[in-house]
Design a protein around this motif. Sequence first.
Motif, PDB file in Angstrom:
ATOM      1  N   ARG A  71       8.191   1.626 -11.144  1.00  0.00           N
ATOM      2  CA  ARG A  71       7.972   0.181 -11.230  1.00  0.00           C
ATOM      3  C   ARG A  71       6.526  -0.219 -10.948  1.00  0.00           C
ATOM      4  N   ILE A  72       5.682   0.757 -10.602  1.00  0.00           N
ATOM      5  CA  ILE A  72       4.270   0.473 -10.333  1.00  0.00           C
ATOM      6  C   ILE A  72       3.548   0.422 -11.667  1.00  0.00           C
ATOM      7  N   LYS A  73       3.013  -0.747 -11.992  1.00  0.00           N
ATOM      8  CA  LYS A  73       2.377  -0.952 -13.297  1.00  0.00           C
ATOM      9  C   LYS A  73       0.874  -1.137 -13.228  1.00  0.00           C
ATOM     10  N   GLN A  74       0.343  -1.561 -12.065  1.00  0.00           N
ATOM     11  CA  GLN A  74      -1.091  -1.829 -11.976  1.00  0.00           C
ATOM     12  C   GLN A  74      -1.672  -1.343 -10.653  1.00  0.00           C
ATOM     13  N   VAL A  75      -2.941  -0.940 -10.711  1.00  0.00           N
ATOM     14  CA  VAL A  75      -3.711  -0.574  -9.523  1.00  0.00           C
ATOM     15  C   VAL A  75      -5.060  -1.289  -9.614  1.00  0.00           C
ATOM     16  N   TYR A  76      -5.424  -1.989  -8.564  1.00  0.00           N
ATOM     17  CA  TYR A  76      -6.708  -2.699  -8.516  1.00  0.00           C
ATOM     18  C   TYR A  76      -7.390  -2.373  -7.199  1.00  0.00           C
ATOM     19  N   GLY A  77      -8.722  -2.341  -7.232  1.00  0.00           N
ATOM     20  CA  GLY A  77      -9.480  -2.043  -6.031  1.00  0.00           C
ATOM     21  C   GLY A  77     -10.382  -3.180  -5.603  1.00  0.00           C
ATOM     22  N   VAL A  78     -10.409  -3.404  -4.289  1.00  0.00           N
ATOM     23  CA  VAL A  78     -11.480  -4.196  -3.699  1.00  0.00           C
ATOM     24  C   VAL A  78     -12.524  -3.140  -3.378  1.00  0.00           C
ATOM     25  N   CYS A  79     -13.485  -2.987  -4.284  1.00  0.00           N
ATOM     26  CA  CYS A  79     -14.444  -1.885  -4.242  1.00  0.00           C
ATOM     27  C   CYS A  79     -15.747  -2.338  -3.584  1.00  0.00           C
ATOM     28  N   PHE A  80     -16.163  -1.588  -2.571  1.00  0.00           N
ATOM     29  CA  PHE A  80     -17.366  -1.929  -1.826  1.00  0.00           C
ATOM     30  C   PHE A  80     -18.513  -0.998  -2.170  1.00  0.00           C
ATOM     31  N   VAL A  81     -19.663  -1.601  -2.474  1.00  0.00           N
ATOM     32  CA  VAL A  81     -20.947  -0.916  -2.511  1.00  0.00           C
ATOM     33  C   VAL A  81     -21.693  -1.509  -1.324  1.00  0.00           C
TER      34      VAL A  81
ATOM     35  N   SER B 113     -12.674 -11.002 -11.918  1.00  0.00           N
ATOM     36  CA  SER B 113     -11.548 -10.435 -11.202  1.00  0.00           C
ATOM     37  C   SER B 113     -11.998  -9.175 -10.471  1.00  0.00           C
ATOM     38  N   LEU B 114     -11.098  -8.624  -9.672  1.00  0.00           N
ATOM     39  CA  LEU B 114     -11.297  -7.285  -9.139  1.00  0.00           C
ATOM     40  C   LEU B 114     -11.207  -6.314 -10.305  1.00  0.00           C
ATOM     41  N   VAL B 115     -11.671  -5.088 -10.115  1.00  0.00           N
ATOM     42  CA  VAL B 115     -11.575  -4.083 -11.168  1.00  0.00           C
ATOM     43  C   VAL B 115     -10.330  -3.225 -10.954  1.00  0.00           C
ATOM     44  N   GLY B 116      -9.732  -2.820 -12.057  1.00  0.00           N
ATOM     45  CA  GLY B 116      -8.524  -2.005 -12.023  1.00  0.00           C
ATOM     46  C   GLY B 116      -7.735  -2.240 -13.292  1.00  0.00           C
TER      47      GLY B 116
ATOM     48  N   LEU C 216      -0.440  -2.740  -7.192  1.00  0.00           N
ATOM     49  CA  LEU C 216      -1.019  -2.212  -5.962  1.00  0.00           C
ATOM     50  C   LEU C 216      -2.458  -2.665  -5.789  1.00  0.00           C
ATOM     51  N   ARG C 217      -2.851  -2.829  -4.518  1.00  0.00           N
ATOM     52  CA  ARG C 217      -4.222  -3.194  -4.173  1.00  0.00           C
ATOM     53  C   ARG C 217      -4.757  -2.177  -3.170  1.00  0.00           C
ATOM     54  N   TYR C 218      -5.971  -1.693  -3.438  1.00  0.00           N
ATOM     55  CA  TYR C 218      -6.626  -0.697  -2.598  1.00  0.00           C
ATOM     56  C   TYR C 218      -7.979  -1.199  -2.126  1.00  0.00           C
ATOM     57  N   MET C 219      -8.427  -0.680  -0.975  1.00  0.00           N
ATOM     58  CA  MET C 219      -9.810  -0.820  -0.536  1.00  0.00           C
ATOM     59  C   MET C 219     -10.495   0.478  -0.965  1.00  0.00           C
ATOM     60  N   CYS C 220     -11.627   0.365  -1.650  1.00  0.00           N
ATOM     61  CA  CYS C 220     -12.362   1.537  -2.115  1.00  0.00           C
ATOM     62  C   CYS C 220     -13.826   1.435  -1.709  1.00  0.00           C
TER      63      CYS C 220
ATOM     64  N   ILE D 185      -2.698 -15.250  -1.114  1.00  0.00           N
ATOM     65  CA  ILE D 185      -2.536 -13.809  -1.337  1.00  0.00           C
ATOM     66  C   ILE D 185      -3.909 -13.157  -1.533  1.00  0.00           C
ATOM     67  N   GLY D 186      -4.743 -13.759  -2.343  1.00  0.00           N
ATOM     68  CA  GLY D 186      -6.085 -13.226  -2.567  1.00  0.00           C
ATOM     69  C   GLY D 186      -6.891 -13.158  -1.288  1.00  0.00           C
ATOM     70  N   GLU D 187      -6.792 -14.197  -0.484  1.00  0.00           N
ATOM     71  CA  GLU D 187      -7.511 -14.232   0.786  1.00  0.00           C
ATOM     72  C   GLU D 187      -7.044 -13.104   1.703  1.00  0.00           C
ATOM     73  N   GLU D 188      -5.739 -12.893   1.777  1.00  0.00           N
ATOM     74  CA  GLU D 188      -5.195 -11.816   2.606  1.00  0.00           C
ATOM     75  C   GLU D 188      -5.671 -10.443   2.107  1.00  0.00           C
ATOM     76  N   ILE D 189      -5.687 -10.253   0.801  1.00  0.00           N
ATOM     77  CA  ILE D 189      -6.138  -8.982   0.220  1.00  0.00           C
ATOM     78  C   ILE D 189      -7.603  -8.727   0.572  1.00  0.00           C
ATOM     79  N   ILE D 190      -8.465  -9.714   0.373  1.00  0.00           N
ATOM     80  CA  ILE D 190      -9.898  -9.542   0.636  1.00  0.00           C
ATOM     81  C   ILE D 190     -10.158  -9.315   2.130  1.00  0.00           C
ATOM     82  N   LEU D 191      -9.534 -10.099   2.991  1.00  0.00           N
ATOM     83  CA  LEU D 191      -9.746  -9.948   4.436  1.00  0.00           C
ATOM     84  C   LEU D 191      -9.289  -8.582   4.932  1.00  0.00           C
ATOM     85  N   ARG D 192      -8.139  -8.128   4.450  1.00  0.00           N
ATOM     86  CA  ARG D 192      -7.647  -6.798   4.855  1.00  0.00           C
ATOM     87  C   ARG D 192      -8.579  -5.712   4.326  1.00  0.00           C
TER      88      ARG D 192
END
Length: 162
Positions: free
Chosen positions: A23-33, A49-52, A100-104, A145-152
């Motif tokens: 059931r997992i269809k998407q993966v996106y990253g909050v990617c840090f440089v 948007s975020l990338v993914g 899914l959302r990841y920190m990268c 939801i976006g705020e929670e994702i970015i803060l985490r």
Amino acid sequence: MNGIEYSVEYVSTDSFDHLDQTRIKQVYGVCFVNDEIVIGYSESKDEWSLVGGSVEKGETLEQALRREIKEESNMEILTFKPIGYQTITNPEDGSFIYQLRYMCIVRPYGPFTGDTGKGMDGKGVTEIQLVDPAIYREYFDWGEIGEEIILRAVDLKDESAQ
């Protein structure tokens, strides 16, 4: 989407192992440089948007995440951690998928020249920018939801740096 108002539920988590992988269809990253996040602009959608993107048949979640981040930003993932996931439910039939959302932590392979994904032909990410996470809402706003994702993501990045 198609005149249907889908239900969206977000859950923070340190693992995706408990989810039904089919059931997992998407993966996106909050990617840090360093301390900035990578965001991508799609000219065809006229949005930032975020990338993914989508998980392809036969890929592991890590393979999908690494491929999508490379295709959409020309960046290499050095390290990553789960942030959380969204359950998107169709109210008409109860069917649902996970996003899914990841920190990268990432670094460029080289200059960004455009989305290299199959069949993108200018439909994918056409520009990327590095922005301070504190101002991401100037580019896209996913509400609470976006705020929670970015803060985490910021918290997880800071933990990784220690």
